[in-house]
Design a protein around this motif. Structure first.
Motif, PDB file in Angstrom:
ATOM      1  N   UNK A  75       8.193 -24.131 -18.738  1.00 29.95           N
ATOM      2  CA  UNK A  75       9.045 -22.958 -18.881  1.00 29.95           C
ATOM      3  C   UNK A  75       8.195 -21.701 -18.759  1.00 29.95           C
ATOM      4  N   UNK A  76       8.603 -20.796 -17.876  1.00 32.03           N
ATOM      5  CA  UNK A  76       7.833 -19.576 -17.615  1.00 32.03           C
ATOM      6  C   UNK A  76       8.253 -18.450 -18.565  1.00 32.03           C
ATOM      7  N   UNK A  77       9.534 -18.111 -18.568  1.00 32.21           N
ATOM      8  CA  UNK A  77      10.078 -17.063 -19.433  1.00 32.21           C
ATOM      9  C   UNK A  77      11.592 -17.047 -19.279  1.00 32.21           C
ATOM     10  N   UNK A  78      12.255 -16.267 -20.112  1.00 25.98           N
ATOM     11  CA  UNK A  78      13.698 -16.175 -20.017  1.00 25.98           C
ATOM     12  C   UNK A  78      14.238 -15.047 -20.855  1.00 25.98           C
ATOM     13  N   UNK A  79      15.557 -14.971 -20.913  1.00 25.44           N
ATOM     14  CA  UNK A  79      16.191 -13.938 -21.716  1.00 25.44           C
ATOM     15  C   UNK A  79      17.527 -14.432 -22.243  1.00 25.44           C
ATOM     16  N   UNK A  80      17.953 -13.775 -23.302  1.00 27.68           N
ATOM     17  CA  UNK A  80      19.243 -14.044 -23.931  1.00 27.68           C
ATOM     18  C   UNK A  80      20.015 -12.738 -23.910  1.00 27.68           C
ATOM     19  N   UNK A 120      19.243 -17.319 -19.702  1.00 24.75           N
ATOM     20  CA  UNK A 120      18.590 -17.465 -18.406  1.00 24.75           C
ATOM     21  C   UNK A 120      17.150 -17.900 -18.658  1.00 24.75           C
ATOM     22  N   UNK A 121      16.780 -19.027 -18.095  1.00 23.55           N
ATOM     23  CA  UNK A 121      15.411 -19.510 -18.260  1.00 23.55           C
ATOM     24  C   UNK A 121      14.812 -19.797 -16.900  1.00 23.55           C
ATOM     25  N   UNK A 122      13.546 -19.450 -16.746  1.00 24.65           N
ATOM     26  CA  UNK A 122      12.823 -19.625 -15.488  1.00 24.65           C
ATOM     27  C   UNK A 122      11.797 -20.744 -15.674  1.00 24.65           C
ATOM     28  N   UNK A 123      11.721 -21.624 -14.672  1.00 25.05           N
ATOM     29  CA  UNK A 123      10.892 -22.824 -14.753  1.00 25.05           C
ATOM     30  C   UNK A 123       9.993 -22.936 -13.534  1.00 25.05           C
ATOM     31  N   UNK A 124       8.811 -23.513 -13.731  1.00 23.16           N
ATOM     32  CA  UNK A 124       7.870 -23.718 -12.621  1.00 23.16           C
ATOM     33  C   UNK A 124       8.435 -24.654 -11.559  1.00 23.16           C
ATOM     34  N   UNK A 125       9.194 -25.667 -12.000  1.00 21.66           N
ATOM     35  CA  UNK A 125       9.719 -26.647 -11.045  1.00 21.66           C
ATOM     36  C   UNK A 125      10.906 -27.383 -11.652  1.00 21.66           C
ATOM     37  N   UNK A 179      12.098 -31.330 -19.925  1.00 13.96           N
ATOM     38  CA  UNK A 179      12.657 -30.651 -21.095  1.00 13.96           C
ATOM     39  C   UNK A 179      14.049 -31.192 -21.401  1.00 13.96           C
ATOM     40  N   UNK A 180      14.890 -31.273 -20.393  1.00 11.72           N
ATOM     41  CA  UNK A 180      16.266 -31.722 -20.593  1.00 11.72           C
ATOM     42  C   UNK A 180      16.308 -33.140 -21.133  1.00 11.72           C
ATOM     43  N   UNK A 181      15.596 -34.028 -20.509  1.00 14.12           N
ATOM     44  CA  UNK A 181      15.644 -35.435 -20.898  1.00 14.12           C
ATOM     45  C   UNK A 181      15.179 -35.640 -22.325  1.00 14.12           C
ATOM     46  N   UNK A 182      14.120 -34.981 -22.699  1.00 17.01           N
ATOM     47  CA  UNK A 182      13.513 -35.218 -24.002  1.00 17.01           C
ATOM     48  C   UNK A 182      14.219 -34.525 -25.153  1.00 17.01           C
ATOM     49  N   UNK A 183      14.862 -33.399 -24.927  1.00 13.20           N
ATOM     50  CA  UNK A 183      15.214 -32.560 -26.061  1.00 13.20           C
ATOM     51  C   UNK A 183      16.661 -32.103 -26.202  1.00 13.20           C
TER      52      UNK A 183
END
Length: 156
Positions: free
Chosen positions: A94-99, A110-115, A122-126
């Motif tokens: 996870x790079x950064x995001x905002x609420x 909004x969340x920004x991800x490297x790939x 992240x989704x699978x685990x949490x």
């Protein structure tokens, strides 16, 4: 489908653009798209680090639009700060995001991800465990969202 995100330095700059330039620009784009939906959110807080609208270091954006039961709005915001944000911030991809918040108990995450692979970890685990802890189902009346693959040629 295309998602266009714009970030304004202030509400005054946004209002000035809408008053002076929007109609001319919209007229020049007539017929190039159908079914545009526009939402305006006020920045409430950052996710992970200080948000900046720079997209060169992200390959994927996850956007979630949440309509929250009005009586649960305060709880929803608190859970974003205390449960979801730390979990996303702790995810290596996870790079950064905002609420953001809009009138009528509507929120943007909004969340920004490297790939896509990093976001998938992240989704699978949490996500399921976090949703139970945050009582998301009780808070959210409607949820819409998308995974947006970045198209660097469209970034300005």
């Amino acid at each position: 489908m295309a998602h266009i995100f714009s970030f304004w330095e202030s509400r005054a700059f946004y209002d000035s653009f809408m008053a002076r330039s929007h109609d001319r620009l919209a007229a020049s784009q007539a017929g190039t798209f159908t079914n545009a939906q526009v939402r305006l959110f006020d920045h409430r807080f950052d996710v992970k680090t200080g948000f900046e609208p720079r997209f060169t270091d992200a390959d994927l954006i996850r956007v979630a639009l949440c309509r929250v039961h009005e009586e649960r709005a305060e709880h929803f915001v608190l859970m974003q700060e205390k449960v979801w944000n730390p979990a996303m911030a702790g995810s290596p991809g996870m790079v950064r995001g905002l609420f953001g918040e809009a009138p009528g108990s509507e929120y943007l995450v909004l969340s920004m991800w490297r790939s896509a692979a990093e976001h998938g970890k992240y989704r699978t685990e949490r996500v399921e465990r976090l949703a139970l802890r945050a009582q998301t189902e009780a808070d959210v009346a409607a949820l819409a969202g998308d995974i947006v693959d970045m198209e660097s040629a469209w970034t300005v």
